[in-house]
Design a protein around this motif. Sequence first.
Motif, mmCIF file in Angstrom:
data_model
loop_
_atom_site.group_PDB
_atom_site.id
_atom_site.type_symbol
_atom_site.label_atom_id
_atom_site.label_comp_id
_atom_site.label_asym_id
_atom_site.label_seq_id
_atom_site.Cartn_x
_atom_site.Cartn_y
_atom_site.Cartn_z
ATOM 1 N N GLY A 82 0.840 -1.196 0.000
ATOM 2 C CA GLY A 82 0.000 0.000 0.000
ATOM 3 C C GLY A 82 0.873 1.243 0.000
ATOM 4 O O GLY A 82 1.829 1.330 0.760
ATOM 5 N N HIS A 83 0.548 2.183 -0.905
ATOM 6 C CA HIS A 83 1.412 3.344 -1.114
ATOM 7 C C HIS A 83 0.526 4.540 -1.433
ATOM 8 O O HIS A 83 -0.389 4.426 -2.251
ATOM 9 C CB HIS A 83 2.344 3.015 -2.292
ATOM 10 C CG HIS A 83 3.495 3.933 -2.447
ATOM 11 N ND1 HIS A 83 3.356 5.231 -2.896
ATOM 12 C CD2 HIS A 83 4.804 3.744 -2.226
ATOM 13 C CE1 HIS A 83 4.546 5.802 -2.944
ATOM 14 N NE2 HIS A 83 5.451 4.920 -2.539
ATOM 15 N N PRO A 84 0.811 5.681 -0.816
ATOM 16 C CA PRO A 84 -0.065 6.845 -1.027
ATOM 17 C C PRO A 84 -0.147 7.293 -2.488
ATOM 18 O O PRO A 84 -1.133 7.913 -2.883
ATOM 19 C CB PRO A 84 0.595 7.948 -0.188
ATOM 20 C CG PRO A 84 1.592 7.276 0.687
ATOM 21 C CD PRO A 84 1.886 5.929 0.138
ATOM 22 N N GLU A 85 0.861 6.940 -3.312
ATOM 23 C CA GLU A 85 0.866 7.457 -4.687
ATOM 24 C C GLU A 85 0.120 6.588 -5.688
ATOM 25 O O GLU A 85 -0.088 7.000 -6.833
ATOM 26 C CB GLU A 85 2.311 7.630 -5.174
ATOM 27 C CG GLU A 85 2.920 8.929 -4.684
ATOM 28 C CD GLU A 85 4.416 8.939 -4.882
ATOM 29 O OE1 GLU A 85 4.890 8.438 -5.921
ATOM 30 O OE2 GLU A 85 5.112 9.444 -3.971
ATOM 31 N N VAL A 86 -0.257 5.382 -5.290
ATOM 32 C CA VAL A 86 -0.962 4.496 -6.226
ATOM 33 C C VAL A 86 -2.236 3.995 -5.528
ATOM 34 O O VAL A 86 -2.184 3.617 -4.367
ATOM 35 C CB VAL A 86 -0.064 3.295 -6.641
ATOM 36 C CG1 VAL A 86 -0.788 2.387 -7.617
ATOM 37 C CG2 VAL A 86 1.243 3.784 -7.257
ATOM 38 N N PRO A 87 -3.362 4.011 -6.254
ATOM 39 C CA PRO A 87 -4.611 3.578 -5.604
ATOM 40 C C PRO A 87 -4.488 2.172 -5.010
ATOM 41 O O PRO A 87 -3.898 1.279 -5.612
ATOM 42 C CB PRO A 87 -5.635 3.593 -6.741
ATOM 43 C CG PRO A 87 -5.068 4.512 -7.774
ATOM 44 C CD PRO A 87 -3.564 4.442 -7.641
ATOM 45 N N ASP A 88 -5.075 2.009 -3.833
ATOM 46 C CA ASP A 88 -4.987 0.739 -3.109
ATOM 47 C C ASP A 88 -5.525 -0.451 -3.903
ATOM 48 O O ASP A 88 -5.004 -1.555 -3.792
ATOM 49 C CB ASP A 88 -5.775 0.828 -1.789
ATOM 50 C CG ASP A 88 -4.972 1.524 -0.706
ATOM 51 O OD1 ASP A 88 -3.731 1.576 -0.809
ATOM 52 O OD2 ASP A 88 -5.592 2.027 0.249
ATOM 53 N N HIS A 89 -6.586 -0.216 -4.681
ATOM 54 C CA HIS A 89 -7.141 -1.384 -5.381
ATOM 55 C C HIS A 89 -6.169 -1.889 -6.442
ATOM 56 O O HIS A 89 -6.187 -3.063 -6.801
ATOM 57 C CB HIS A 89 -8.526 -1.079 -5.988
ATOM 58 C CG HIS A 89 -8.487 -0.113 -7.129
ATOM 59 N ND1 HIS A 89 -8.528 1.247 -6.962
ATOM 60 C CD2 HIS A 89 -8.394 -0.326 -8.459
ATOM 61 C CE1 HIS A 89 -8.474 1.833 -8.149
ATOM 62 N NE2 HIS A 89 -8.392 0.894 -9.063
ATOM 63 N N VAL A 90 -5.304 -1.014 -6.917
ATOM 64 C CA VAL A 90 -4.288 -1.443 -7.894
ATOM 65 C C VAL A 90 -3.195 -2.241 -7.186
ATOM 66 O O VAL A 90 -2.836 -3.354 -7.590
ATOM 67 C CB VAL A 90 -3.676 -0.223 -8.618
ATOM 68 C CG1 VAL A 90 -2.514 -0.650 -9.513
ATOM 69 C CG2 VAL A 90 -4.741 0.512 -9.421
#
Length: 358
Positions: A82-90
């Motif tokens: 989980g990373h703030p720069e990429v959507p969680d569902h991805v």
Amino acid sequence: MTEDQTTTTYDIELIPGDGIGPEVVDVALPLFRDVAHDYGFEFDITRRDWGTEYYLEHGEMMPEDGLSQLADADSIFLGAVGHPEVPDHVTLHGLLLPIRKGLDQYVCKRPNVLFEGIESPLKGYGAGDIDFVVYRENTEGEYADVGGREHRGLNHETAIQSALFTRQGTERIVRAAFQAAAEREGHLTSITKSNAQAHSMVFWDDIVEAVSEEYPDVTVERLLVDAASMDLIRRPHEFDVLVASNLFGDILTDIGAQITGSMGLAPSGNIHPGDEHPSMFEPVHGSAPDIVGEGVANPLASVLSWSMLLEDVGEVTAADALWSAVTDQLADQSAPRSPDLGGDAGTEAVIEDLRSRL
Ligand code: NAD
Ligand code: IPM
Ligand code: MN
């Protein structure tokens, strides 16, 4: 697993992942190698730099054949995704969830124990008063990838997300939970929402009832998930084993982590009970972007998850030693504590202290 005359070696796939994942994994790794050495076995660890950094470079969270790279391992350990720069569902659908599902890790086992020395936010609860384990279905239910979006951008845009409950999938998690209850205090709580979800959840109830006939000594309680959320706060001491669908189990285990002190103490196993696929162990917590890089993440959820890994591969004595080192440390009021437990110690200090207790 390879075995020469003297030493057993376990092939471990290590996926530190994102955020505090690598922080809690890396600091403790030498400790686990030492534990292995002390108990007469070894780890052959293959580190995979999969995760969001990998995604930003390659456009995928893991290589296309990632699952087959993991398939022959004795076990897998994962930090967090989980990373703030990429959507969680991805990110989650690119790494964590496909592993759980693809390697058929259908039992998500999450112990919740209030350890000595830990203050529960619940008034009047002390050491050992809370001690239950959640058996969460881990491959289908509300996490099934069934649905879609239609009419995108139009006024009548529609989203459908269907839950999938199969007889085999439900029966096997329910049976695993009954078995666990039979080996513990003999009390099983089945969590549903049968009052509102009259198809899937009544199906679940029917299966619980059928499997209960195989376990006449286990008492069965049924709770709706809203009432269970309440009762985990009101009377957590009465729970032994809880069995729940994928989503309900996810939610209830965050409550379980909080009432037993911290997300930083909650371990988890994604277990494939047979020999066909490796299991995967990971802390319940995520990548904690709010504290990443500060060196203060509590590594103990991760250490306890390693203990579960050791138990799962059959190194029970070493698993117990690691678990006990954690409980000793927590019981010792002069030991270093991370900020989530009210202290000011960093990740490394917690691990260093643990080393002295092994
Ligand atoms: P989180 O578990 O990352 O954090 C929740 C809170 O608990 C934060 O305040 C965090 O600082 C604290 N916390 C968590 N672990 C801690 C530790 N070891 N020591 C001290 N404090 C700790 O949950 P979130 O903030 O909802 O999610 C952050 C990201 O992680 C999101 O991208 C989410 O999708 C992902 N996530 C991944 C997993 C996983 O990989 N298994 C689990 C949950 C969330
Ligand atoms: C967990 C996490 C995951 C889940 C997310 C990150 C997809 O919350 O392991 O509890 O819902 O299973
Ligand atoms: Mn969760």
